[in-house]
Scaffold this motif. Structure first.
Motif, PDB file in Angstrom:
ATOM      1  N   HIS A 158       0.818  -1.222   0.000  1.00  0.00           N
ATOM      2  CA  HIS A 158       0.000   0.000   0.000  1.00  0.00           C
ATOM      3  C   HIS A 158       0.849   1.268   0.000  1.00  0.00           C
ATOM      4  CE1 HIS A 158      -3.466  -2.554   0.536  1.00  0.00           C
ATOM      5  NE2 HIS A 158      -4.215  -1.498   0.322  1.00  0.00           N
ATOM      6  N   GLY A 159       2.155   1.105  -0.234  1.00  0.00           N
ATOM      7  CA  GLY A 159       2.999   2.278  -0.434  1.00  0.00           C
ATOM      8  C   GLY A 159       3.715   2.762   0.816  1.00  0.00           C
ATOM      9  N   HIS A 160       3.501   2.103   1.958  1.00  0.00           N
ATOM     10  CA  HIS A 160       4.178   2.577   3.171  1.00  0.00           C
ATOM     11  C   HIS A 160       5.635   2.095   3.210  1.00  0.00           C
ATOM     12  CE1 HIS A 160       0.517   4.267   4.638  1.00  0.00           C
ATOM     13  NE2 HIS A 160      -0.132   3.114   4.581  1.00  0.00           N
ATOM     14  N   ASP A 161       6.469   2.817   3.957  1.00  0.00           N
ATOM     15  CA  ASP A 161       7.856   2.382   4.196  1.00  0.00           C
ATOM     16  C   ASP A 161       7.841   1.492   5.425  1.00  0.00           C
ATOM     17  OD1 ASP A 161       8.922   3.736   2.081  1.00  0.00           O
ATOM     18  OD2 ASP A 161       9.245   5.583   3.232  1.00  0.00           O
ATOM     19  N   VAL A 162       8.181   0.234   5.229  1.00  0.00           N
ATOM     20  CA  VAL A 162       7.971  -0.750   6.286  1.00  0.00           C
ATOM     21  C   VAL A 162       9.301  -1.299   6.795  1.00  0.00           C
ATOM     22  CG1 VAL A 162       6.917  -3.002   6.807  1.00  0.00           C
ATOM     23  CG2 VAL A 162       5.693  -1.347   5.376  1.00  0.00           C
ATOM     24  N   GLY A 163       9.415  -1.376   8.123  1.00  0.00           N
ATOM     25  CA  GLY A 163      10.532  -2.064   8.770  1.00  0.00           C
ATOM     26  C   GLY A 163      10.007  -3.353   9.375  1.00  0.00           C
ATOM     27  N   VAL A 164      10.837  -4.392   9.408  1.00  0.00           N
ATOM     28  CA  VAL A 164      10.384  -5.700   9.917  1.00  0.00           C
ATOM     29  C   VAL A 164      11.348  -6.181  11.000  1.00  0.00           C
ATOM     30  CG1 VAL A 164       9.052  -6.423   7.904  1.00  0.00           C
ATOM     31  CG2 VAL A 164      11.504  -6.826   7.913  1.00  0.00           C
ATOM     32  N   LEU A 165      10.796  -6.621  12.122  1.00  0.00           N
ATOM     33  CA  LEU A 165      11.629  -7.003  13.274  1.00  0.00           C
ATOM     34  C   LEU A 165      11.172  -8.352  13.810  1.00  0.00           C
ATOM     35  CD1 LEU A 165      12.593  -4.678  16.250  1.00  0.00           C
ATOM     36  CD2 LEU A 165      11.536  -6.912  16.681  1.00  0.00           C
ATOM     37  N   ASP A 166      12.126  -9.191  14.197  1.00  0.00           N
ATOM     38  CA  ASP A 166      11.777 -10.484  14.809  1.00  0.00           C
ATOM     39  C   ASP A 166      13.014 -11.060  15.503  1.00  0.00           C
ATOM     40  OD1 ASP A 166       9.050 -12.330  14.018  1.00  0.00           O
ATOM     41  OD2 ASP A 166      10.667 -13.369  15.076  1.00  0.00           O
ATOM     42  N   ASN A 167      12.778 -11.974  16.437  1.00  0.00           N
ATOM     43  CA  ASN A 167      13.904 -12.695  17.066  1.00  0.00           C
ATOM     44  C   ASN A 167      13.862 -14.188  16.748  1.00  0.00           C
ATOM     45  OD1 ASN A 167      11.826 -13.671  18.638  1.00  0.00           O
ATOM     46  ND2 ASN A 167      12.866 -13.376  20.600  1.00  0.00           N
ATOM     47  N   PHE A 168      12.923 -14.608  15.906  1.00  0.00           N
ATOM     48  CA  PHE A 168      12.783 -16.006  15.453  1.00  0.00           C
ATOM     49  C   PHE A 168      12.396 -16.962  16.583  1.00  0.00           C
ATOM     50  CE2 PHE A 168      16.309 -14.354  12.584  1.00  0.00           C
ATOM     51  CZ  PHE A 168      15.400 -13.728  11.749  1.00  0.00           C
TER      52      PHE A 168
END
Ligand code: NAD
Length: 394
Positions: free
Chosen positions: A27-37
């Motif tokens: 949808h055009g947003h600037d996205v950051g993705v975070l996880d520790n698995f």
């Protein structure tokens, strides 16, 4: 969309976080993705795996870049580490943070003391670190937090959206809706809700607590673009959600396993609507100091109704088996939950349909060779304080 937002998705390697991150990016947003698995670690611990193979976090991010031309900024670390959380929030400078990153299985939290303590520490401490990171970095960052309809339990009165006006001894106040959840996991979400409301009150933070129903489905338009973008599909007795498990049992020709009488009624939502609800919440933020609660569900059905719906949609014969309920919960109860806020903001729900259920049957057929039927047998007993880990999927 009028405005491009910077949105940091926590728990973006999970069942819902991954498709939601792609949806927001699309949808055009600037996205950051975070996880520790942590979620991949529970699979190893329990000896189970997603029915649908999932690519590594790195490969997913790279595939999305290839397919869409869009970048996802990646953060690998643990929310219980305060320095990591503060650095991620200060580094990405989001307008909104979507927080999926918790241990989310009620049975997992009920295995024994260690799993209950882990669940509450992971969830409550992670969220508390996040509240501090937001307050220190920029209190105008909008927190969109995943709660659950299970926070309310099954009270004998209508369930409102988070708040309740109470008149007591002739005086009236607007209070947080009283909660009576059914597991240490659900309790962790209640504790989170109280901490978030408090942070809004004392620091002027803005937050939306989304009390989500049980999610079903596996594909979104974005994850369907490439097999390496697929999200997980859990069917085991610890992490599997009920409709997904019934779809597997139907295809295998096994009876659908209903716990108790199956009268337990729950709010449900399609995975595609989860992503849309998050977009709506981000693009229509809570006001400064506001703790806003939406019930993120689109319909309610009893477990028995879900079993009968799956059985009716399956082309072959399907039996329903009623097992002793391993949980402690009401099986015949009143259930009427308000869920109008997201629809008022524009959500057009996908209600449970034969087409969706048929698509799950096709998915199960496609990955049939990966099914481990013994993983579906319930082994965590609520009344027992210690469920040996080896018994869980033995
Ligand atoms: P999931 O377990 O698939 O995803 C959660 C992700 O968070 C995982 O990838 C995990 O590794 C990560 N995570 C956990 N603890 C972390 C930590 N300390 N630091 C960093 N990352 C961490 O779960 P899901 O089904 O995608 O659910 C996401 C959220 O939605 C959860 O908060 C859950 O309670 C809520 N929810 C889910 C459902 C459902 O039916 N799946 C229903 C209601 C609410």
């Amino acid at each position: 969309m009028d405005e491009v937002m910077r949105i940091l998705v926590l728990g973006a390697d999970g069942y819902l976080g991954w498709p939601t991150a792609l949806y927001l990016s699309d949808h055009g947003h600037d996205v950051g993705v975070l996880d520790n698995f942590a979620r991949r670690g529970y699979d190893t611990e329990l000896g189970v795996r997603s029915l649908v193979p999932i690519a590594s976090f790195e490969e997913r991010i790279e595939t999305w870049r290839e397919v869409s031309g869009r970048q996802l900024a990646s953060y690998v670390g643990d929310l219980t580490d305060p320095q990591f959380v503060s650095a991620a929030v200060a580094g990405f400078r989001p307008d909104a943070i979507v927080h999926f990153a918790e241990q989310r299985a009620a049975p997992y939290s009920m295995i024994d003391r260690a799993h209950a303590v882990y669940t509450q520490t992971n969830n409550v401490v992670g969220t508390l670190n996040l509240l501090y990171a937001i307050a220190e970095t920029d209190p105008s960052i909008h927190l969109v937090k995943l709660g659950t309809m299970g926070e309310y339990g099954t009270p004998n009165i209508d369930i409102e959206e988070g708040w309740l006006e109470i008149t007591h001894n002739g005086r009236t106040d607007r209070m947080l809706y009283p909660k009576r959840p059914g597991s240490f996991y659900h309790l962790s979400k209640v504790h989170d809700s109280h901490n978030i409301e408090f942070a809004c009150r004392i620091w002027g933070l803005r937050a939306t607590d989304l009390n989500q129903g049980v999610v079903y489905g596996q594909q979104t338009p974005q994850t369907a673009l490439d097999p390496r973008l697929a999200t997980r599909f859990d069917y085991d007795a610890v992490f599997g959600t009920v409709l997904n498990r019934f779809a597997i049992q139907a295809v295998l020709g096994h009876p659908l396993t209903v716990y108790g009488t199956g009268g337990q009624t729950r709010g449900l939502i399609d995975i595609r609507d989860t992503a849309e609800c998050i977009r709506i919440a981000c693009e229509n933020p809570a006001g400064p100091g506001e703790f806003r609660v939406f019930n993120q569900m689109t319909q309610s059905l009893s477990v028995e109704q879900i079993a009968k719906t799956v059985a009716a949609a399956y082309p072959g014969a399907v039996e329903v088996d009623y097992l002793d309920n391993p949980r402690v919960e009401s099986e015949n109860h009143y259930y009427n939950a308000v869920h109008t806020s997201l629809e008022q903001l524009g959500l057009r729900p996908h209600l449970l349909s034969d087409t969706l259920i048929e698509s799950l049957f096709a998915l199960v057929e496609q990955h049939r060779d990966r099914i481990e039927p013994e993983a579906m047998r319930p082994a965590v007993q609520w009344r027992r304080q210690s469920n040996p880990s080896s018994a869980i999927v033995a």
